[in-house]
Structures are given as C-alpha cells and as structure tokens.
Write a protein that holds these residues in place. Structure first.
Motif, PDB file in Angstrom:
ATOM      1  N   SER A 225     -56.277 -26.729  16.699  1.00  0.00           N
ATOM      2  CA  SER A 225     -55.059 -27.370  17.210  1.00  0.00           C
ATOM      3  C   SER A 225     -55.252 -28.856  17.472  1.00  0.00           C
ATOM      4  CB  SER A 225     -54.603 -26.678  18.496  1.00  0.00           C
ATOM      5  OG  SER A 225     -55.553 -26.868  19.533  1.00  0.00           O
ATOM      6  N   LYS A 226     -56.499 -29.295  17.615  1.00  0.00           N
ATOM      7  CA  LYS A 226     -56.770 -30.694  17.938  1.00  0.00           C
ATOM      8  C   LYS A 226     -57.070 -31.548  16.709  1.00  0.00           C
ATOM      9  CE  LYS A 226     -58.545 -29.671  22.563  1.00  0.00           C
ATOM     10  NZ  LYS A 226     -59.730 -29.655  23.448  1.00  0.00           N
ATOM     11  N   LEU A 227     -57.123 -30.920  15.525  1.00  0.00           N
ATOM     12  CA  LEU A 227     -57.390 -31.685  14.317  1.00  0.00           C
ATOM     13  C   LEU A 227     -56.233 -32.647  14.035  1.00  0.00           C
ATOM     14  CD1 LEU A 227     -58.873 -28.934  11.972  1.00  0.00           C
ATOM     15  CD2 LEU A 227     -60.107 -30.686  13.245  1.00  0.00           C
ATOM     16  N   SER A 228     -56.572 -33.819  13.522  1.00  0.00           N
ATOM     17  CA  SER A 228     -55.544 -34.832  13.273  1.00  0.00           C
ATOM     18  C   SER A 228     -54.545 -34.333  12.234  1.00  0.00           C
ATOM     19  CB  SER A 228     -56.190 -36.132  12.797  1.00  0.00           C
ATOM     20  OG  SER A 228     -56.909 -35.936  11.594  1.00  0.00           O
ATOM     21  N   ASN A 229     -53.292 -34.676  12.467  1.00  0.00           N
ATOM     22  CA  ASN A 229     -52.209 -34.336  11.540  1.00  0.00           C
ATOM     23  C   ASN A 229     -52.022 -32.834  11.334  1.00  0.00           C
ATOM     24  OD1 ASN A 229     -51.698 -37.110  11.036  1.00  0.00           O
ATOM     25  ND2 ASN A 229     -53.410 -37.134   9.579  1.00  0.00           N
ATOM     26  N   ASN A 230     -52.433 -32.046  12.324  1.00  0.00           N
ATOM     27  CA  ASN A 230     -52.284 -30.599  12.190  1.00  0.00           C
ATOM     28  C   ASN A 230     -50.863 -30.194  12.546  1.00  0.00           C
ATOM     29  OD1 ASN A 230     -52.311 -27.808  12.395  1.00  0.00           O
ATOM     30  ND2 ASN A 230     -54.397 -27.733  13.149  1.00  0.00           N
ATOM     31  N   ARG A 231     -50.124 -29.792  11.530  1.00  0.00           N
ATOM     32  CA  ARG A 231     -48.749 -29.334  11.740  1.00  0.00           C
ATOM     33  C   ARG A 231     -48.582 -27.910  11.201  1.00  0.00           C
ATOM     34  NH1 ARG A 231     -48.587 -34.543  10.101  1.00  0.00           N
ATOM     35  NH2 ARG A 231     -48.362 -33.927   7.919  1.00  0.00           N
ATOM     36  N   SER A 232     -49.669 -27.175  11.130  1.00  0.00           N
ATOM     37  CA  SER A 232     -49.641 -25.833  10.556  1.00  0.00           C
ATOM     38  C   SER A 232     -48.856 -24.869  11.436  1.00  0.00           C
ATOM     39  CB  SER A 232     -51.067 -25.308  10.371  1.00  0.00           C
ATOM     40  OG  SER A 232     -51.828 -26.184   9.577  1.00  0.00           O
ATOM     41  N   GLN A 233     -48.067 -24.000  10.789  1.00  0.00           N
ATOM     42  CA  GLN A 233     -47.395 -22.925  11.507  1.00  0.00           C
ATOM     43  C   GLN A 233     -48.394 -21.797  11.725  1.00  0.00           C
ATOM     44  OE1 GLN A 233     -43.278 -21.931  10.265  1.00  0.00           O
ATOM     45  NE2 GLN A 233     -43.598 -23.403   8.618  1.00  0.00           N
ATOM     46  N   ILE A 234     -48.423 -21.280  12.956  1.00  0.00           N
ATOM     47  CA  ILE A 234     -49.443 -20.310  13.335  1.00  0.00           C
ATOM     48  C   ILE A 234     -48.799 -19.068  13.944  1.00  0.00           C
ATOM     49  CG2 ILE A 234     -51.391 -19.869  14.882  1.00  0.00           C
ATOM     50  CD1 ILE A 234     -52.025 -22.860  14.742  1.00  0.00           C
ATOM     51  N   ALA A 235     -49.337 -17.908  13.567  1.00  0.00           N
ATOM     52  CA  ALA A 235     -48.988 -16.639  14.203  1.00  0.00           C
ATOM     53  C   ALA A 235     -50.277 -15.909  14.536  1.00  0.00           C
ATOM     54  CB  ALA A 235     -48.116 -15.794  13.281  1.00  0.00           C
ATOM     55  N   ILE A 236     -50.282 -15.207  15.639  1.00  0.00           N
ATOM     56  CA  ILE A 236     -51.446 -14.415  16.048  1.00  0.00           C
ATOM     57  C   ILE A 236     -51.036 -12.945  16.078  1.00  0.00           C
ATOM     58  CG2 ILE A 236     -53.040 -13.903  17.945  1.00  0.00           C
ATOM     59  CD1 ILE A 236     -52.845 -16.843  18.754  1.00  0.00           C
ATOM     60  N   THR A 237     -51.918 -12.089  15.612  1.00  0.00           N
ATOM     61  CA  THR A 237     -51.681 -10.647  15.686  1.00  0.00           C
ATOM     62  C   THR A 237     -52.534 -10.059  16.802  1.00  0.00           C
ATOM     63  OG1 THR A 237     -51.130 -10.415  13.345  1.00  0.00           O
ATOM     64  CG2 THR A 237     -51.892  -8.447  14.478  1.00  0.00           C
ATOM     65  N   GLY A 238     -51.917  -9.282  17.691  1.00  0.00           N
ATOM     66  CA  GLY A 238     -52.702  -8.656  18.751  1.00  0.00           C
ATOM     67  C   GLY A 238     -51.845  -8.170  19.898  1.00  0.00           C
ATOM     68  N   THR A 239     -52.491  -7.467  20.814  1.00  0.00           N
ATOM     69  CA  THR A 239     -51.801  -6.910  21.979  1.00  0.00           C
ATOM     70  C   THR A 239     -52.524  -7.224  23.292  1.00  0.00           C
ATOM     71  OG1 THR A 239     -53.014  -4.814  21.783  1.00  0.00           O
ATOM     72  CG2 THR A 239     -50.906  -4.979  20.613  1.00  0.00           C
ATOM     73  N   SER A 240     -53.742  -7.722  23.229  1.00  0.00           N
ATOM     74  CA  SER A 240     -54.538  -7.941  24.438  1.00  0.00           C
ATOM     75  C   SER A 240     -54.079  -9.191  25.178  1.00  0.00           C
ATOM     76  CB  SER A 240     -56.023  -8.058  24.095  1.00  0.00           C
ATOM     77  OG  SER A 240     -56.243  -9.179  23.254  1.00  0.00           O
ATOM     78  N   ASP A 241     -54.416  -9.273  26.441  1.00  0.00           N
ATOM     79  CA  ASP A 241     -54.013 -10.412  27.274  1.00  0.00           C
ATOM     80  C   ASP A 241     -54.551 -11.728  26.724  1.00  0.00           C
ATOM     81  OD1 ASP A 241     -52.626  -8.780  28.985  1.00  0.00           O
ATOM     82  OD2 ASP A 241     -54.224  -8.653  30.488  1.00  0.00           O
ATOM     83  N   ILE A 242     -55.791 -11.719  26.245  1.00  0.00           N
ATOM     84  CA  ILE A 242     -56.390 -12.959  25.758  1.00  0.00           C
ATOM     85  C   ILE A 242     -55.655 -13.495  24.537  1.00  0.00           C
ATOM     86  CG2 ILE A 242     -58.116 -11.770  24.316  1.00  0.00           C
ATOM     87  CD1 ILE A 242     -60.081 -13.998  24.990  1.00  0.00           C
ATOM     88  N   LEU A 243     -55.166 -12.608  23.685  1.00  0.00           N
ATOM     89  CA  LEU A 243     -54.444 -13.042  22.492  1.00  0.00           C
ATOM     90  C   LEU A 243     -53.000 -13.404  22.806  1.00  0.00           C
ATOM     91  CD1 LEU A 243     -55.876 -10.657  19.745  1.00  0.00           C
ATOM     92  CD2 LEU A 243     -56.593 -12.966  20.373  1.00  0.00           C
TER      93      LEU A 243
END
Length: 261
Positions: A132-150
C-alpha cells in the motif's frame, strides 16, 4: 439491486478463457475471480492475452503473498493497466494449500519451512502494509477471509472483502466498503432431481436453499437483498457441466433489476 461476481476455479485454456469471459460479460457479471494454484499456469499472464476492450467485466486474480514480492506485484499491475485500465483487481488470499501443491512451501528465505495458516494471514497483512505504500499504487484490492485479522486488513487496506454466506454476520457491521458474499448454486430442471443429487453426493456441500429449479433459486437469491447484501459471488460445484444455468439466472435477475429501476 445486485452486483454479481463469478468464482472460476478451473484451469482454463486460452480459448476457454475467451469463451467464459464473453459469456460472463454478456450475462452482466461485474467481475470474475480466478483462484490460485501453484501447479497451474499463471492467470496473470493469460488474461491480458484474451481481454476484450469492449467488455466491462473486471478480472480478479488471486495472489498468495508468500509467492511474490510487493514490488514485483506492483510492476505486474502497472503492466496490466497499460494494456487495459481499471479491469484488474488483486485478490489476496492466505487460504489452504490445495491438493497436488508443494508442501512444505518452497521459499528462498525460509527454504522448506511449512507455513501454517495463521502465519500466512500475518504475512498477508505485512505484505499489504508494504504494498500500500509503494509509489503510484492505485491497485484495486480484495481480501478473501473470515477471521478478525483479515477483516481488519480489509478495512485498512482493501475496501473489499470476500466471505462465504455463513460468515456474513461476522462482517455485516464492519467498516468495509464492499462486502462480496460467496454462494454456491446448483440448478436443474426439477427439485426432485436436485434432491437426489444432494442425497447421493454429500461431498458437494450444497445448500438446499440455493439448489433446485431456477425459479426457486432466483427467489432465494432475491431474499439476500433483505439482509443488506448487494454483491454476490456465485460458484458452481466442481465438475458441474451445466454452469450456463447459473449464468442464465444472473441474466434474468439483471434484466428484472433493469425493468424495475
């Protein structure tokens, strides 16, 4: 009313990818998720070969963070977006190592060390923090999961979480912009035919509520709107040769939505 997404778990050839992409786009799906398996060819390479600039469907490609560096993943996203902007979503997964894959996971910095699921979840969060901190990062992101950390990772880094229907109550009150709920669907001509298949094939894990004749399944899906569900990822049983029934169902629901706007 609904945004539909498709879970594609097979290893498709180039020609099959062209066909399924056109079919899903025509039906009105918003995106298609291609799952990760280390023993199949890389979808990241294959999708740009078949992408149609006249289509709207987005390609969600699953990535296991232990298999790639944040820097190289960003390079891949940049390259993809030069071919076609706003058609790529990165799906981060920490999930199970599938049958036929190398175990222990072959890593350079921790060669031949088996990474347990909880460690993979932690690694996913660490990866996202860097990515997320990389320069010019505009990527759309999805995470798969059910746990609190995710769930917390999706709130902070992704904005989109994919979760099975049974876990919806765990995420309904989370601060996640887009909650995609996965539902396995099975359609045949008659309920008797479906009941027989469910009885004789318990390994399919079919939910009777979303298994049956088309009209019944449509009614069951429409009820999900009452729960506040807006995004649904449909999946078929492995080996189902009649997946087109599901795509036809999506088309009918989308047409119904358009007629009632």
């Amino acid at each position: 009313m609904f945004n539909f997404h498709w879970l594609a778990r097979e290893n498709y050839s180039i020609e099959e990818l062209k066909s399924i992409s056109s079919k899903l786009n025509e039906a009105g799906y918003e995106s298609v998720l291609f799952t990760y398996h280390s023993q199949t060819p890389d979808t990241f390479i294959k999708i740009p070969r078949i992408i149609d600039i006249n289509h709207k469907i987005k390609y969600m490609i699953a990535i296991r963070p232990h298999a790639i560096s944040p820097e190289y993943l960003q390079m891949q996203c940049d390259g993809f977006n030069e071919i076609q902007k706003d058609r790529l979503i990165i799906n981060f997964v920490a999930g199970d190592i599938m049958s036929g894959e190398d175990q222990p996971i072959p890593l350079i910095n921790k060669k031949d060390i088996k990474i347990d699921l909880e460690s993979r979840k932690e690694n996913l969060v660490e990866f996202l923090e860097i990515f997320s901190k990389l320069s010019n990062n505009r990527s759309q992101i999805a995470i798969t999961g059910t746990s609190d950390i995710l769930i917390k990772a999706a709130e902070k880094y992704a904005g989109t979480l994919i979760s099975p229907l049974y876990a919806y109550n765990n995420i309904v009150n989370s601060n996640i912009n887009k909650k995609i709920i996965a539902v396995r669907v099975f359609i045949r001509d008659t309920q008797d035919e479906v009941d027989s298949i469910i009885k004789n094939n318990p390994e399919y894990g079919l939910n009777p509520e979303y298994s049956g004749a088309e009209d019944k399944v449509i009614k069951s899906i429409l009820k999900l709107h009452n729960k506040g569900i807006k995004d649904i990822m449909l999946a078929a049983v492995f080996g189902d040769l009649e997946k087109d029934r599901i795509h036809n169902l999506v088309k009918k629901i989308k047409e119904f939505d358009s007629a009632n706007i």
